[in-house]
Write an enzyme that holds these catalytic residues in place. Sequence first.
Site, PDB file in Angstrom:
ATOM      1  CB  VAL E 114      -0.954   0.037   1.204  1.00 28.96           C
ATOM      2  CG1 VAL E 114      -1.897  -1.162   1.165  1.00 28.96           C
ATOM      3  CG2 VAL E 114      -0.191   0.049   2.536  1.00 28.96           C
ATOM      4  CB  VAL E 117       3.365   0.669   4.266  1.00 32.08           C
ATOM      5  CG1 VAL E 117       4.396  -0.368   4.701  1.00 32.08           C
ATOM      6  CG2 VAL E 117       2.564   1.187   5.455  1.00 32.08           C
ATOM      7  CB  CYS E 118       4.596  -1.312  -0.020  1.00 29.06           C
ATOM      8  SG  CYS E 118       3.820  -2.383   1.219  1.00 29.06           S
ATOM      9  CB  VAL E 119       4.698   3.560  -2.383  1.00 26.72           C
ATOM     10  CG1 VAL E 119       5.269   4.637  -3.296  1.00 26.72           C
ATOM     11  CG2 VAL E 119       3.947   2.510  -3.189  1.00 26.72           C
TER      12      VAL E 119
END
Lengths: 208, 208, 208, 208, 208, 208, 208, 208
Positions: E114, E117-119
Site C-alpha cells: 500500500v 508503507v510499501c511505496v
Amino acid sequence: MGKQYNRLNKDDAAVLLVDHQAGLLSLVRDIEPDKFNNNVMALADLAKYFNLPTILTTSFEDGPNGPLIPELKALFPDAPYIARPGQINAWDNEDFVKAVKATGKKQLIIAGVVTEVCVAFPALSALEEDFDVFVVTDASGTFDPLTRDAAWDRMSAAGAQLMTWFGTACELHRDWRNDVEGLAALFSKHIPDYRNLMTSYNTLTAGK
Amino acid sequence: MGKQYNRLNKDDAAVLLVDHQAGLLSLVRDIEPDKFNNNVMALADLAKYFNLPTILTTSFEDGPNGPLIPELKALFPDAPYIARPGQINAWDNEDFVKAVKATGKKQLIIAGVVTEVCVAFPALSALEEDFDVFVVTDASGTFDPLTRDAAWDRMSAAGAQLMTWFGTACELHRDWRNDVEGLAALFSKHIPDYRNLMTSYNTLTAGK
Amino acid sequence: MGKQYNRLNKDDAAVLLVDHQAGLLSLVRDIEPDKFNNNVMALADLAKYFNLPTILTTSFEDGPNGPLIPELKALFPDAPYIARPGQINAWDNEDFVKAVKATGKKQLIIAGVVTEVCVAFPALSALEEDFDVFVVTDASGTFDPLTRDAAWDRMSAAGAQLMTWFGTACELHRDWRNDVEGLAALFSKHIPDYRNLMTSYNTLTAGK
Amino acid sequence: MGKQYNRLNKDDAAVLLVDHQAGLLSLVRDIEPDKFNNNVMALADLAKYFNLPTILTTSFEDGPNGPLIPELKALFPDAPYIARPGQINAWDNEDFVKAVKATGKKQLIIAGVVTEVCVAFPALSALEEDFDVFVVTDASGTFDPLTRDAAWDRMSAAGAQLMTWFGTACELHRDWRNDVEGLAALFSKHIPDYRNLMTSYNTLTAGK
Amino acid sequence: MGKQYNRLNKDDAAVLLVDHQAGLLSLVRDIEPDKFNNNVMALADLAKYFNLPTILTTSFEDGPNGPLIPELKALFPDAPYIARPGQINAWDNEDFVKAVKATGKKQLIIAGVVTEVCVAFPALSALEEDFDVFVVTDASGTFDPLTRDAAWDRMSAAGAQLMTWFGTACELHRDWRNDVEGLAALFSKHIPDYRNLMTSYNTLTAGK
Amino acid sequence: MGKQYNRLNKDDAAVLLVDHQAGLLSLVRDIEPDKFNNNVMALADLAKYFNLPTILTTSFEDGPNGPLIPELKALFPDAPYIARPGQINAWDNEDFVKAVKATGKKQLIIAGVVTEVCVAFPALSALEEDFDVFVVTDASGTFDPLTRDAAWDRMSAAGAQLMTWFGTACELHRDWRNDVEGLAALFSKHIPDYRNLMTSYNTLTAGK
Amino acid sequence: MGKQYNRLNKDDAAVLLVDHQAGLLSLVRDIEPDKFNNNVMALADLAKYFNLPTILTTSFEDGPNGPLIPELKALFPDAPYIARPGQINAWDNEDFVKAVKATGKKQLIIAGVVTEVCVAFPALSALEEDFDVFVVTDASGTFDPLTRDAAWDRMSAAGAQLMTWFGTACELHRDWRNDVEGLAALFSKHIPDYRNLMTSYNTLTAGK
Amino acid sequence: MGKQYNRLNKDDAAVLLVDHQAGLLSLVRDIEPDKFNNNVMALADLAKYFNLPTILTTSFEDGPNGPLIPELKALFPDAPYIARPGQINAWDNEDFVKAVKATGKKQLIIAGVVTEVCVAFPALSALEEDFDVFVVTDASGTFDPLTRDAAWDRMSAAGAQLMTWFGTACELHRDWRNDVEGLAALFSKHIPDYRNLMTSYNTLTAGK
C-alpha cells in the site's frame, strides 16, 4: 399484454418552460451552472427545431424572482407568455391552462425551476387531467440532489415519465434521415464531446 | 399469491448490443472508461459463453458516431449485424426486429450507448410487444448519473428488470457444477478481485 | 522580509494554449465537458480581451489526437501556431520556444490537455529557464482528479502558481474602472450566475 | 382517467414532529448539521405560519436520547406533546394517535429522526389507516444516504408522498397574493440565496 | 535562477514494483479495481517497452499477503525478484538495495501496495541516499483517499515527484517520432478512450 | 382502504445469512469495510438477541470464495448450516428451502454477499412463494453503488421491503420497555455515536 | 531549531471581511449556502466577541455585485467601511490599506468572496508587506472545489496560514477559563452539534 | 545531499491522545463513525503493543465535551492523564508538557479531536520546541473535509509528518520477524479485509 410505450411524437407534443427566471436560477444547486444553462438552452433549441408549441410562464417576475432569462424570451418571441400574478402552481392560472389546451396537444414536455414546485405541481395537475407528462429532468433544477430525488419520486409515482433533453430530442426525431444536418447541428451546439467527434470526422473526410 | 419471479433462462434469452461505437463511447461519462470497457466485454463474453443468440446493431456508423468497437465485432463474426441507416430506436428498424424475432427468444438482454436512447427506446418497444426485458445497466453508459437515473426510472416503471453483467451471468448459470471452470474463467478475466482470490487459492492448494 | 507577490501584469504576460485538440479532449474527465469547454473559451476570450500575445500549439494533429478545436483557431487567426511534428513537451520544439521568447514576456499563462503532460512538461521547462509560470488549472484537463492532483503537486513544488481563468482575468484587470463594460461582458458570457445578476440588475435599474 | 393529484391543503393538514431530540440528532449524518437544523426549523416555522395543528412527540427523553430541542418546544408551547414512555413507533402510543385524530385532519405531514424508524413507522401505520402521508424528507435525518434511500423506497412503495419543507410551504400557500410578505419572510429566514435576492431587490428598488 | 527540471530520462531510470500481491490487493480501495489493475499493468508494460531495469519485490508472500500477481511475474521473467523474508521497508533488505544500485540508475520510478508503507518507506529511504524518486501514484493503492493524501504529502515534502503512468511514459518517450507505433500501441492497450480515437481514425483513413 | 403495513414481528420472522464468506467479502466495495463488518455483525447480534431462527448458507466454501467468516459461525453454532455444493441461488438448494420452511415463519429477513445475486435471487424466489421479504440492505454488499441500485430496484419492484439492521431491530422490538438494557446494549455495541451518548449520560447521572 | 509557531493573539489581530455581497454570494458553490452563511456569521461574531478591529470592504456595490449583506453591516456599525470604487484587489485601495495599518495589528485574519480573488489578492499583497496572514477558509467561498484548491495552494505557498472560524476562535481564546460562557455561547449559536451537547448537559445537570 | 528520512523508531516515540471525549466525538464528521472509532482504537492498540509511553488528556471533561471514551481509559490505566482545567492547546498546560518531556522521547505521535485545534495546536507548539511530530491523520477527526484539509496544510507547512495508524505501526515494527503473530493480530483486529485474508489462508493451510 405488454405495457404500452407512451412515446413522444412531434405532432402531439407541447413544451412548457416554467419559471427559468434570473433570480430563481441562483437557487439551483443540484446541477452545475454551465451545464444547467446549456441543458435549458438545448431544450429551448429543440422545441424550436421541432417546431413544438411552446409556452413560457413566470412567477412574480417583478420581484426578487427576477425576469425570465432573455435568451429564452428571445427564442420564442411569439409564444404565449403568462406572467402569473401570484399562483405558484402554473396550472392554477387559467390563462396558462387555456394556453396549454389551445395547443391541442396531449403530450406535455415540462421543465422549470425549482423542480419540486414549479415543475412538479403543474406536472401533477396535468396528469390528473389525463395529459401525458414528460419531465425534462436536466433542464429542471433545484436546491440539492436530495430535493431532486424526492421530487422525481413524487412525479414518477404519479405517472410522469422522466426524460432528459437529449432523450427528448431523439425520441421526437425518430430517424436521422428526417434531417441529418439539423439534428447534428443541435447536438454539436450543446454537446461538446459530439462537436469534437464531428470536428475530427469532418477534418478526416474533408478531402474525400 | 406471490409475485412471479421472471428469471433469466439460457434457453429463452437473446442478447442485443446496441450502438457500442467508437465515437459514441466518448459520450459515456457515468461509468469510468476502464470499468465500462470491462463491463461491456464481460457481457459479450458471457453471451458467447452461454451461447446466447446475439444481435449487433449500430447507428450511422459511417459518420461521427464511428464504427462498432472491433473487439465486439470480432467476438461475434456470424451474428446478425444491423447497421441502421437512420432509425434511432433500433426497434424501428424492421431488420432488427426480424432478427430479434428470428431468435425465437422471449427474454431480451439489452445493453448499449447511450442508456436513455439506444437502450431505453428498444427496451420500451420490446416491453410493449410483451417481451421480457433485462437491461444490463453496467454495460450501458450515458452522459452522467442524473441522465442514467432518469432512464432507469422510465424503464423500470415500464416493467424492465435492471440487471448487471455479473447478475446476468449468475442467473443464467444457475449452478456452479454446470461448469466450474468456465464460469471461474469468465469471472477471473473480468473481476480483478476474483482473479486475486483464485491466484491465492491456487497457490495455497497447489501442492495438495 | 515578506514573500514577494509575483503578480500577473498585462504588459508582462503571454498565453500558451497547448493541445486543446478535438481527439485529446475526449480524454478529459476531471472536469465536466460543458464546464471545461466554457473555461477554455473563457481563457481564450480573456487573452483576446487583454490583448495578450497568444501561442497555439498542437501535438500530432493529423493523427487520432485530432485538429485544434476550430473555436480556438478562429479566435487567434494571426497567432503563432506550432503544429509539433512529434515533441510531446512543447518546450522541446525550437519553434515554440522561439515564439515564446519572441513575445518578450516573462509571465507565461499556460493551459492545455492533458494537465500532467502537455501543461506540466512545458511549465517545468519554463520554470527552469526562470520564467514565471501561471497554470490555468480549470482550462487544463486530464483523466481524473487523482491525476490532476499529482500534476498540480509537481508543478507547485517547482514554483508554478495555480490560477483559474477568473482569477487570471481579475489579476490582469486590476481595476473595474479600466473598462467596466468589457470585463462585465467577459463575465456575463462565461459565468451564468453573473449574467443572471446583470439581468436582474439591468431590469431593475432600467427606468432609473 | 388521470391519476388524482393528492395535494396538500392547509385546511386538511396536520404536522407531526417526531423525536427531534438533542441526543438522537448526533446520529444524523445524511444531511450536514447546519442545513439539517435549518430545514427542521423551516418546517416548524411553516407549520406555525400556516397555523397547522402540530404534534410533538419524543422517545425516552430522560435517557441518552435527550430532550426535544428547545427551539421546537418554544415554538409550539400549546401543542400536544407526547413523551412516549417506550413505544418506538409513535403510532403505537394511544395518546399520540388520539392527538392526531383529534386534529380532524386527513393529511399528515411527518418529519423526524431517524428517518427509517421514527418517520417510517408512523408513516406506514398512518397509511394503513388511510391517512394521506407527506414525508418532509429534508427535515428527517438518519445515519447515511444508503439508509435514507432504503427508508424512502419503503415509504414511497406504501403510498407516502416525498416532500421537502420548501415544496410543502409552496403547496400549502398556493398563491403569493394570499400573503406576499409572510411567505417572503419565511423564505428569507431559511434560504440564504433567497434572502440575498431580496436584499439586492430591496436595495435597487428602495428609491422607486 | 529557475528551479531545475528533474526530468525522467530512459537511460537513467529504473522501475521498482513493490508488493503487488494477490492478497494485499484486496486492501486497495482508493482506486476502483478495474482501473487500478489497468494502471499497474500499464506501468509494467511501459517499463518493458522502454526497456527499463525493473525490480520486483514481495513481502511475506507465503502468508496471507499472497503471491505476486502472475501477470507481473510473467512480464519480467529475468528481473531481480526479492522475496523479502520480513522487512516491511524494501530498502531495509540488502538484496533489494544491491539490486537497485546494480542498475546504476539514479532515477527510481516506484509503485506499490500500500502507498503509505510499501511505496513511501523505500521512497523516503532512497531520497535520503540522494536518488531521484518518481512515485507512480495511480499504480499505487491503499485503503482510502485520506490515507493516500497523507502519504503523498509526506513523500512530496521529502522531495519525491508525484507522477502517473501516462505522465511517466510521455516524459520517457520525449518525441512521438522515436516510435509512433510502439507508443500508440501502449496507449491503445491501456486507455479505452484513446483506443476509440484510433479506431475511428483508422477507419476513416483506411482508404486514403 | 389504506395500504396494509406489513410489519416485522419477532414471532413471525426468520433470518437468512447468505454467503458472508472471507473470499467473497473482498468483492464488497459499495460500503466501507469497517462499516460493513459492523453492519453484518449487528444483524447477527440482533438475530441472536430476538432469538430469531437463523439459517446460514455458503457457496462453494472450499474454493476461492472462502469459508464463512468465523464470527458468524461462532454466534450460531446450532443454526442450520447449508454449504451449497453449487447452486448460486440458495433457494435452488432443497435443504435450504426445507430449513427455511421448517422455521414456520412467513417473514424472511435476508442479507448477503453479493447483493444482486446471493440476496436478490433467493429474495425473488421467496416472494414468488408468497413469503414476506425484508432485505437488510446495509448488511448486504456488492461491487459498487450502481450495482446496488439496480439490485434494489429489481427487488423492490417485486415487493421486497428494503430495511437496514437498525430499522429491523426497532421494528422487532416495538417498545423500549420490553427490555431497555438489552436493546441499549445492542445499540451501544454497534453505533459509536449512541455509545457516546450513553457514556455521557451515564457519567452525568452517575451520582443521581 | 524548531519552526516558530506563528500563533494568533487577540491583541495582535485584525479581521478583514472582503466582498460578502448579496450578488457575489450567488457565485459561491464550493460550500453549501446554509453552512457558508453560518460560517461567515460565526467569523463575524467571533471578531465581535474578541473585540478585534474589523474592516469591511465591498467591490462595486452599486452594481450587480450587490450590497454588503445587512447582517454583517449591522454587526459592525462603527467599523471602517471601504466601498471600493473599482479596485479588485482591496490592497490596491489606499483607504483600505490605511485602515488596516491604522489598526496597528500585524496578524490579519482574512475572509471573503470569491476566494481566489477577493481573498487571495489582498492576502498575497499583505504577505509581501510582511504581515502574518490567516485565511479563514470556511468563511471564504468560490465557484467550486477545484478553484478553491488552486487558491489555497497559491496562498499557502506564499506563507499564508489556512484556518477555519472554529480554529481561529480557539487559538484566540487560549483558555476556556478566560470566559467559559462567552465561548460556549458562540459555539452554541454556530455549531448545532455543540448546542445539542449543551442542551443534554444542561438538562441532566439542571437539578444538581 | 538527500533529504533525511525522519523515521519513527519505537525507542524514540511517545503517543499523545488528545480529547477523544464522548461529547466532542459527535462533532467528527469527516470520517464515518465506525471507521473513526476503529482507527482510534487501532492507534491505541498499537501504542500498547509497541509499549510506547502514552499520555491522555482531556478538555473540560465535566462539561458538555464529556468524558474520555472509556475504551481508551481502560487501555492505559497507568498512563499520565491530564484533565486540563481550561487550556485549549494541551501544550499550554504545564503538566502535559512535563509529562511529554518526562518520557524522554523526541518523536511525538499525536491524534485527537478536533484536528485543527486539539491536534494542530500542540503539534505546532511541539514543532517549535524541536520535537519531531507525526500526526495520525485517520485517528484525528473534525467537522468536514474542508476543515481537515486546512489543518493538514498548516501542520505540514510547519514540518509535521502526516501518518495513518497503519503506516505508524509498520514504520515502528520494521520487520515482520520481530513478532509475526503480534503484528498480524493487530491487523486482523482492525482491518476486516486483512482478517479475511488470514481466515482464508488459515483454512487452506490448516492441514498442511
